[in-house]
Design an enzyme around this catalytic site. Structure first.
Site, PDB file in Angstrom:
ATOM      1  CB  ILE A  86      -1.035   0.084   1.066  1.00 19.69           C
ATOM      2  CG1 ILE A  86      -0.128   0.230   2.572  1.00 19.69           C
ATOM      3  CG2 ILE A  86      -2.177  -0.963   1.112  1.00 19.69           C
ATOM      4  CD1 ILE A  86      -1.185   0.020   3.693  1.00 19.69           C
ATOM      5  N   GLY A  87       2.231   1.214   0.101  1.00 17.44           N
ATOM      6  CA  GLY A  87       3.136   2.356   0.160  1.00 17.44           C
ATOM      7  C   GLY A  87       4.400   2.188   0.327  1.00 17.44           C
ATOM      8  CE  LYS A 114       8.585   2.578   7.569  1.00 23.60           C
ATOM      9  NZ  LYS A 114       8.909   3.915   8.361  1.00 23.60           N
ATOM     10  CG  ASP A 172       9.333  12.583   4.833  1.00 25.59           C
ATOM     11  OD1 ASP A 172       9.154  13.578   4.207  1.00 25.59           O
ATOM     12  OD2 ASP A 172       9.294  11.454   4.623  1.00 25.59           O
ATOM     13  CE1 TYR A 226      16.919   5.867   5.775  1.00 28.55           C
ATOM     14  CE2 TYR A 226      15.398   6.969   7.032  1.00 28.55           C
ATOM     15  CZ  TYR A 226      16.502   6.904   6.362  1.00 28.55           C
ATOM     16  OH  TYR A 226      17.517   7.888   6.394  1.00 28.55           O
ATOM     17  N   GLY A 227      11.132   2.061   4.470  1.00 30.85           N
ATOM     18  CA  GLY A 227      10.529   0.671   4.430  1.00 30.85           C
ATOM     19  C   GLY A 227       9.183   0.878   3.551  1.00 30.85           C
ATOM     20  N   GLY A 270       7.209   3.967   2.653  1.00 27.74           N
ATOM     21  CA  GLY A 270       7.652   5.174   3.731  1.00 27.74           C
ATOM     22  C   GLY A 270       8.992   5.211   3.754  1.00 27.74           C
TER      23      GLY A 270
END
Length: 299
Positions: free
Chosen positions: A13-14, A36, A140, A18-19, A16
């Protein structure tokens, strides 16, 4: 499809900081979670500080159960296939979409109602105020890191770049996605929690405009777009600046509503104070929440 203890991953789903983030199902109760995945190379110094920092910050924040901070439910780890590597899975509550996805799926002629922007802005700033009151800077903030629940509640996510801060940190400039990066970071200056206020101002402006306020293609181009709003700074405003300011044309500051006509007087004033070129002159999150913008009734 993989199993991770009580969890089975379903889809990505994405991505982020570093993961990679997966949607997964908790096989004990059937509910969805967000996993994550972080692949860690274990060195002689142990697990990298960025990973430990995110886990430590989230575990500490979870004890407060803040309504606008995503919740960390569990941490799973296992050995990876490669030598000296560890797979770490941070298990978060699952929220259906993020703010970027919500805005991108609006019909071309549709706008976000002003009362909804006001509520989402309040929830964002409430979350930021909570972080800053605990001496945490997110670093961020962007629409894809703001999750929206099925009830419409906003929650701040992805703390991979977050840090407990001291005043006027001089850290790596590679923080905050370019379009939401504050001028002091772009100019390699020391910075503090005001970088989150800048990012939040960009996000609020984007909700009104349905497009990024400063969609720069490079750091120099980003600064040029910012200076079109704020005016070009004086050399004494940013001493020891690593960027040659002479490359930018002299510009006259303008009002945010000149770029976003649908802003009301209070929204214009709030964004002007959040997007002040000088970080020391930006409102704090708590001061933003006291602004008249949040004490008017919008349709």
């Amino acid at each position: 499809m993989e199993d991770f203890g009580d969890f089975r991953d379903l889809d990505v789903i994405g991505n982020g900081a570093y993961g990679v983030v997966y949607r997964a199902r908790d096989q004990t109760n059937g509910s969805y979670v967000a996993l994550k995945k972080i692949l860690i190379s274990i060195t002689s110094d142990g697990i990298p500080m960025t990973t430990l920092r995110e886990i430590s910050l989230l575990k500490n924040l979870d004890s407060y159960n803040h309504p606008h901070i995503v919740k960390l439910l569990d941490v799973i780890h296992r050995r990876a296939d490669r030598d000296n590597s560890l797979e770490l899975y941070l298990v978060f509550e699952y929220l259906e979409r993020d703010l970027a996805d919500y805005m991108s799926h609006l019909p071309p002629s549709a706008v976000i109602p002003t009362h909804q922007i006001q509520r989402l802005s309040r929830e964002l700033l409430n979350g930021i105020d909570f972080l800053h009151s605990h001496r945490i800077i997110h670093r961020d903030l962007k629409p894809s890191n703001l999750l929206i629940s099925s009830q419409g509640t906003l929650k701040i996510a992805d703390f991979g770049l977050s840090k407990s801060y001291d005043f006027d940190m001089r850290l790596t400039s590679i923080v905050v996605t370019l379009w939401y990066r504050s001028p002091e970071v772009l100019l390699s200056q020391s910075y503090n929690s005001a970088v989150d206020i800048w990012s939040a101002g960009c996000i609020i402006a984007e909700m009104y405009a349905k497009k990024a306020l400063f969609p720069g293609s490079s750091e120099a181009n980003q600064l040029g777009k910012i200076f079109e709003l704020t005016g070009k700074p004086l050399l004494e405003d940013f001493p020891n600046c690593s960027v040659d300011l002479d490359q930018f044309l002299m510009t006259i500051p303008c009002e945010p509503r000149q770029l976003i006509p649908r802003l009301c007087d209070y929204a214009n004033d709030l964004l002007k104070k959040m997007l002040n070129l000088l970080p020391q002159n930006r409102l704090s999150a708590s001061a933003c929440l006291l602004h008249p913008y949040f004490h008017q009734e919008l349709l």
